[in-house]
Design a protein around this motif. Structure first.
Motif, short mmCIF file in Angstrom:
data_model
loop_
_atom_site.label_atom_id
_atom_site.label_comp_id
_atom_site.label_asym_id
_atom_site.label_seq_id
_atom_site.Cartn_x
_atom_site.Cartn_y
_atom_site.Cartn_z
N SER A 254 4.40 -4.38 4.31
CA SER A 254 3.49 -3.28 3.97
C SER A 254 2.16 -3.78 3.42
O SER A 254 1.29 -2.96 3.07
CB SER A 254 4.15 -2.37 2.93
N ALA A 262 5.98 0.65 5.96
CA ALA A 262 5.48 1.40 4.80
C ALA A 262 6.59 2.26 4.25
O ALA A 262 7.43 2.78 5.01
CB ALA A 262 4.28 2.27 5.19
N GLU A 263 6.62 2.38 2.93
CA GLU A 263 7.59 3.28 2.30
C GLU A 263 7.22 4.72 2.60
O GLU A 263 6.04 5.04 2.78
CB GLU A 263 7.65 3.02 0.80
N PRO A 278 4.33 -0.15 -2.75
CA PRO A 278 5.73 -0.12 -2.32
C PRO A 278 6.67 -0.15 -3.53
O PRO A 278 7.38 -1.13 -3.77
CB PRO A 278 5.85 -1.37 -1.45
#
Length: 401
Positions: A254, A262-263, A278
């Motif tokens: 990320s 990506a979260e 993150p």
């Protein structure tokens, strides 16, 4: 529970809390008293519901009193004997020692933790199975020692995460079934319960009945053999290792300059509103960093255990197991959130692969060595490896109760 020093602690609920531990201690004492009555050792009038004799503020009283005797059982038993009818007070705790109550209560708490972890692994394995299958052929750059290495796929990366989760999750059910009762009496010889029952077989029957009442495994006394506790610690560390590896890859993927992962909802910054940190990955890695040293404490305590009740090593286990267990549950919850909401940018992954330089050198060397034409890709057994991992995950999912 909440803990400003450990964000997310509330996700573990009451597991291994003071209240839960006190409740487990009472459950042990209740089951033992019921067993004495059922065996005809204690009179029927001794039977009673011990929980009815507890009051608000008792936990604080017992916790403070534990400082005098080194464990909470002495004060709990004294308090109950003051409040219960004479017949109950006379037989309460007879044949047990403080270590029996503490160790058995600890196993009850650990069992609840393992049940929760099993549920979290169910969520994680299912989510990662879907991710692996969906992205099995998505081109991606494999990196070694932080540098571009060879072509791979996102499916291969996710399958490796999945393998780590399965390695950690599969033994938990067996461990849960093996959690043992502890009944040894003052020095681990069942001397008092033998006198109560009249025979050695009777004493062993009382121990086995306690195990059955608490849904624990029957076992001989393990007062000074602490492998039961170290196995628990090792299992929890293995879980944190798997989650930590996954989280480290997500955090790296990320990075702004990589941008492949990506979260689902990143955390904010107090001063930089453009950031989406993150945070799930960060908090998982925190647990992974601290788990090993906690388990090391359990091994050190086990290795320095002496006599028939150790002078400090036994006492060092309780809070260590509690901390490791709660932090593992929090990490599990964070990991479930992470993999369930993970966003994957396949276009960015393909672009990063295309931009890497010199990836064909090994393939050219293999072509020259074998004299065979180069394959259109250089993925080796990647597809087969993904299939094997997915099959393993599906078998695991079918075995989940």
């Amino acid at each position: 529970m909440t803990d400003l020093f450990w964000p997310g602690d509330h996700l573990a609920g009451t597991l291994m809390s003071d209240e839960a531990f006190l409740g487990a201690l009472i459950e042990v004492e209740q089951a033992w008293l019921d067993g004495l009555v059922a065996a005809g050792i204690a009179p029927s009038r001794a039977a009673t519901d011990l929980t009815g004799f507890l009051a608000d503020g008792d936990l604080e009283t017992i916790a403070r009193g534990a400082d005098a005797d080194g464990n909470p059982v002495t004060w709990l038993v004294a308090l109950l004997r003051q409040r219960t009818p004479e017949a109950t007070a006379r037989w309460l705790h007879r044949g047990l020692t403080s270590q029996d109550a503490v160790d058995t209560a600890l196993m009850l708490g650990v069992r609840d933790v393992l049940v929760r972890l099993g549920a979290e692994f169910d969520t994680q394995v299912r989510a990662l199975t879907d991710l692996t299958d969906k992205h099995r052929n998505a081109p991606a750059l494999a990196r070694t020692l932080t540098q571009a290495a060879l072509p791979s796929t996102l499916g291969v990366k996710f399958a490796r995460w999945l393998t780590g989760l399965l390695d950690a999750a599969e033994p938990l059910a067996g461990l849960r079934a093996q959690l043992p009762v502890q009944v040894g009496g003052a020095v681990g010889t069942l001397a008092a319960s033998t006198e109560l029952a009249g025979t050695v077989d009777g004493a062993i029957a009382l121990s086995d009945a306690l195990a059955a009442a608490l849904s624990l495994a029957p076992a001989p006394p393990w007062h000074t053999t602490r492998s039961t506790v170290t196995r628990i610690g090792d299992a929890l560390v293995t879980c944190c290792d798997a989650w930590g590896h996954l989280a480290a890859d997500v955090a790296t993927g990320s990075r702004t300059e990589i941008g492949e992962l990506a979260e689902g909802s990143g955390g904010g910054s107090s001063t930089m509103p453009h950031k989406a940190n993150p945070v799930r990955s960060v908090l998982i890695r925190r647990a992974a960093l601290t788990a090993g040293p906690l388990a090391s404490t359990l091994h050190t305590a086990s290795a320095t255990s002496v006599d028939e009740r150790s002078d400090g090593a036994w006492h060092a286990e309780w809070a260590t197991v509690r901390t490791l267990a709660r932090q593992s549950v929090v990490a599990a919850a964070h990991c479930s959130q992470l993999v369930s909401g993970l966003r994957v940018d396949t276009a960015r992954a393909a672009a990063n692969l295309a931009a890497a330089q010199g990836l064909g050198a090994e393939q050219r060397a293999m072509t020259e060595l074998t004299g065979r034409a180069a394959r259109p890709d250089y993925l080796g057994a990647a597809d087969r490896l993904v299939d094997a991992t997915l099959e393993r995950a599906r078998r695991f999912a079918k075995e989940i109760p």
